[in-house]
Write a protein that holds these residues in place. Sequence first.
Motif, PDB file in Angstrom:
ATOM      1  N   HIS A 174      12.844  29.752 -74.421  1.00 17.95           N
ATOM      2  CA  HIS A 174      12.741  28.292 -74.529  1.00 17.95           C
ATOM      3  C   HIS A 174      11.370  27.942 -75.105  1.00 17.95           C
ATOM      4  N   ALA A 175      11.219  26.685 -75.505  1.00 17.26           N
ATOM      5  CA  ALA A 175       9.984  26.238 -76.167  1.00 17.26           C
ATOM      6  C   ALA A 175       8.743  26.477 -75.307  1.00 17.26           C
ATOM      7  N   GLY A 176       8.875  26.350 -73.992  1.00 14.64           N
ATOM      8  CA  GLY A 176       7.729  26.512 -73.108  1.00 14.64           C
ATOM      9  C   GLY A 176       7.108  27.899 -73.127  1.00 14.64           C
ATOM     10  N   ALA A 177       7.902  28.907 -73.496  1.00 10.06           N
ATOM     11  CA  ALA A 177       7.389  30.283 -73.511  1.00 10.06           C
ATOM     12  C   ALA A 177       7.202  30.825 -74.928  1.00 10.06           C
ATOM     13  N   LEU A 178       7.606  30.060 -75.925  1.00 15.57           N
ATOM     14  CA  LEU A 178       7.580  30.567 -77.301  1.00 15.57           C
ATOM     15  C   LEU A 178       6.190  31.005 -77.746  1.00 15.57           C
ATOM     16  N   LYS A 179       5.157  30.192 -77.483  1.00 18.83           N
ATOM     17  CA  LYS A 179       3.788  30.543 -77.908  1.00 18.83           C
ATOM     18  C   LYS A 179       3.325  31.860 -77.276  1.00 18.83           C
ATOM     19  N   ALA A 180       3.664  32.053 -76.000  1.00 19.23           N
ATOM     20  CA  ALA A 180       3.276  33.299 -75.321  1.00 19.23           C
ATOM     21  C   ALA A 180       3.936  34.496 -76.006  1.00 19.23           C
ATOM     22  N   PHE A 181       5.209  34.363 -76.364  1.00 20.42           N
ATOM     23  CA  PHE A 181       5.900  35.462 -77.053  1.00 20.42           C
ATOM     24  C   PHE A 181       5.294  35.683 -78.444  1.00 20.42           C
ATOM     25  N   GLN A 182       4.941  34.593 -79.136  1.00 20.65           N
ATOM     26  CA  GLN A 182       4.351  34.740 -80.473  1.00 20.65           C
ATOM     27  C   GLN A 182       3.021  35.480 -80.406  1.00 20.65           C
ATOM     28  N   LYS A 183       2.252  35.267 -79.332  1.00 17.07           N
ATOM     29  CA  LYS A 183       0.989  36.002 -79.158  1.00 17.07           C
ATOM     30  C   LYS A 183       1.236  37.503 -78.966  1.00 17.07           C
ATOM     31  N   LEU A 184       2.452  37.838 -78.517  1.00 17.33           N
ATOM     32  CA  LEU A 184       2.828  39.243 -78.320  1.00 17.33           C
ATOM     33  C   LEU A 184       3.568  39.797 -79.543  1.00 17.33           C
ATOM     34  N   ASN A 185       3.435  39.104 -80.680  1.00 16.46           N
ATOM     35  CA  ASN A 185       4.002  39.525 -81.971  1.00 16.46           C
ATOM     36  C   ASN A 185       5.516  39.366 -82.096  1.00 16.46           C
ATOM     37  N   PHE A 186       6.110  38.459 -81.319  1.00 17.05           N
ATOM     38  CA  PHE A 186       7.521  38.148 -81.501  1.00 17.05           C
ATOM     39  C   PHE A 186       7.649  37.116 -82.609  1.00 17.05           C
ATOM     40  N   GLU A 240      21.443  24.830 -76.123  1.00 17.77           N
ATOM     41  CA  GLU A 240      22.448  25.113 -75.104  1.00 17.77           C
ATOM     42  C   GLU A 240      21.981  24.499 -73.798  1.00 17.77           C
ATOM     43  N   ASP A 241      22.889  23.866 -73.055  1.00 12.41           N
ATOM     44  CA  ASP A 241      22.549  23.194 -71.791  1.00 12.41           C
ATOM     45  C   ASP A 241      21.438  22.158 -71.978  1.00 12.41           C
ATOM     46  N   GLY A 242      21.391  21.543 -73.165  1.00 16.44           N
ATOM     47  CA  GLY A 242      20.382  20.530 -73.452  1.00 16.44           C
ATOM     48  C   GLY A 242      18.990  21.099 -73.682  1.00 16.44           C
ATOM     49  N   ILE A 243      18.893  22.410 -73.833  1.00 21.35           N
ATOM     50  CA  ILE A 243      17.594  23.076 -74.016  1.00 21.35           C
ATOM     51  C   ILE A 243      17.568  23.736 -75.390  1.00 21.35           C
ATOM     52  N   LYS A 244      16.440  23.577 -76.091  1.00 18.06           N
ATOM     53  CA  LYS A 244      16.271  24.239 -77.378  1.00 18.06           C
ATOM     54  C   LYS A 244      15.855  25.685 -77.113  1.00 18.06           C
ATOM     55  N   TRP A 245      16.617  26.610 -77.665  1.00 13.96           N
ATOM     56  CA  TRP A 245      16.365  28.037 -77.490  1.00 13.96           C
ATOM     57  C   TRP A 245      15.985  28.674 -78.817  1.00 13.96           C
ATOM     58  N   TYR A 246      15.292  29.794 -78.731  1.00 13.00           N
ATOM     59  CA  TYR A 246      14.872  30.555 -79.911  1.00 13.00           C
ATOM     60  C   TYR A 246      15.259  32.012 -79.709  1.00 13.00           C
ATOM     61  N   LEU A 247      15.980  32.563 -80.668  1.00  9.53           N
ATOM     62  CA  LEU A 247      16.224  33.998 -80.684  1.00  9.53           C
ATOM     63  C   LEU A 247      15.003  34.615 -81.346  1.00  9.53           C
ATOM     64  N   ILE A 248      14.338  35.504 -80.626  1.00  7.83           N
ATOM     65  CA  ILE A 248      13.085  36.080 -81.120  1.00  7.83           C
ATOM     66  C   ILE A 248      13.190  37.602 -81.143  1.00  7.83           C
ATOM     67  N   GLU A 249      12.296  38.219 -81.924  1.00  4.91           N
ATOM     68  CA  GLU A 249      12.301  39.668 -82.023  1.00  4.91           C
ATOM     69  C   GLU A 249      10.890  40.189 -82.211  1.00  4.91           C
ATOM     70  N   LYS A 250      10.619  41.303 -81.573  1.00  2.96           N
ATOM     71  CA  LYS A 250       9.374  42.053 -81.762  1.00  2.96           C
ATOM     72  C   LYS A 250       9.785  43.406 -82.310  1.00  2.96           C
ATOM     73  N   ASP A 251       9.437  43.642 -83.538  1.00  2.00           N
ATOM     74  CA  ASP A 251       9.802  44.902 -84.191  1.00  2.00           C
ATOM     75  C   ASP A 251       8.539  45.654 -84.573  1.00  2.00           C
ATOM     76  N   PRO A 252       8.247  46.742 -83.850  1.00  5.70           N
ATOM     77  CA  PRO A 252       7.003  47.488 -84.129  1.00  5.70           C
ATOM     78  C   PRO A 252       6.951  48.004 -85.571  1.00  5.70           C
ATOM     79  N   ASN A 253       8.111  48.207 -86.202  1.00  7.64           N
ATOM     80  CA  ASN A 253       8.136  48.682 -87.587  1.00  7.64           C
ATOM     81  C   ASN A 253       7.745  47.610 -88.588  1.00  7.64           C
ATOM     82  N   LYS A 254       7.771  46.335 -88.166  1.00  2.00           N
ATOM     83  CA  LYS A 254       7.449  45.228 -89.076  1.00  2.00           C
ATOM     84  C   LYS A 254       6.101  44.582 -88.731  1.00  2.00           C
ATOM     85  N   GLU A 255       5.376  45.135 -87.757  1.00  2.00           N
ATOM     86  CA  GLU A 255       4.129  44.492 -87.294  1.00  2.00           C
ATOM     87  C   GLU A 255       2.911  44.842 -88.134  1.00  2.00           C
ATOM     88  N   LYS A 256       2.991  45.876 -88.916  1.00  4.02           N
ATOM     89  CA  LYS A 256       1.816  46.323 -89.660  1.00  4.02           C
ATOM     90  C   LYS A 256       1.413  45.365 -90.740  1.00  4.02           C
TER      91      LYS A 256
END
Length: 157
Positions: free
Chosen positions: A121-133, A141-157
Amino acid sequence: MEKVKVERWKFMEDFNSFFPMLRGMLETIYGSAEKGLRIYSERYDAINYYKNYRARPHSYLLVAKNEKGEPIGFLYARRKKNHTYLYDIFVKPEYRKKGVARKLISTLEEMAGGPIRADTHAGALKAFQKLNFKVLKEYTEDGIKWYLIEKDPNKEK
């Protein structure tokens, strides 16, 4: 920084110390713990699942504990065919921004492998982005904006 230890639970070792974290996570997401518990129970039977948790070869219930051995955060994920799906993650508010989530996620990467995907959800998105997601898509869904996120170590370089 407190010394944090991450354990992989093979079964639900202590539901009484685990449940307040689950409740806190649902309150954060849905604005009301009761609403979150209802959705989690009716749609996913998640309360029963956690209460009766038994690890399978590709399931990971990781619990972070402080120096006193008290649970301060958790993560639940399963290894799928070509990624690891992170279902739930929560860190108690007083332990946030202290590297606990980073340690939980890095432990999951070591055990299960990447890439790691999650819906957040939006409230945790920034924290995940700091972890390279990275955001793959957005939906509501359920009135909440959701984000499908991914952290791929092969794409972090």
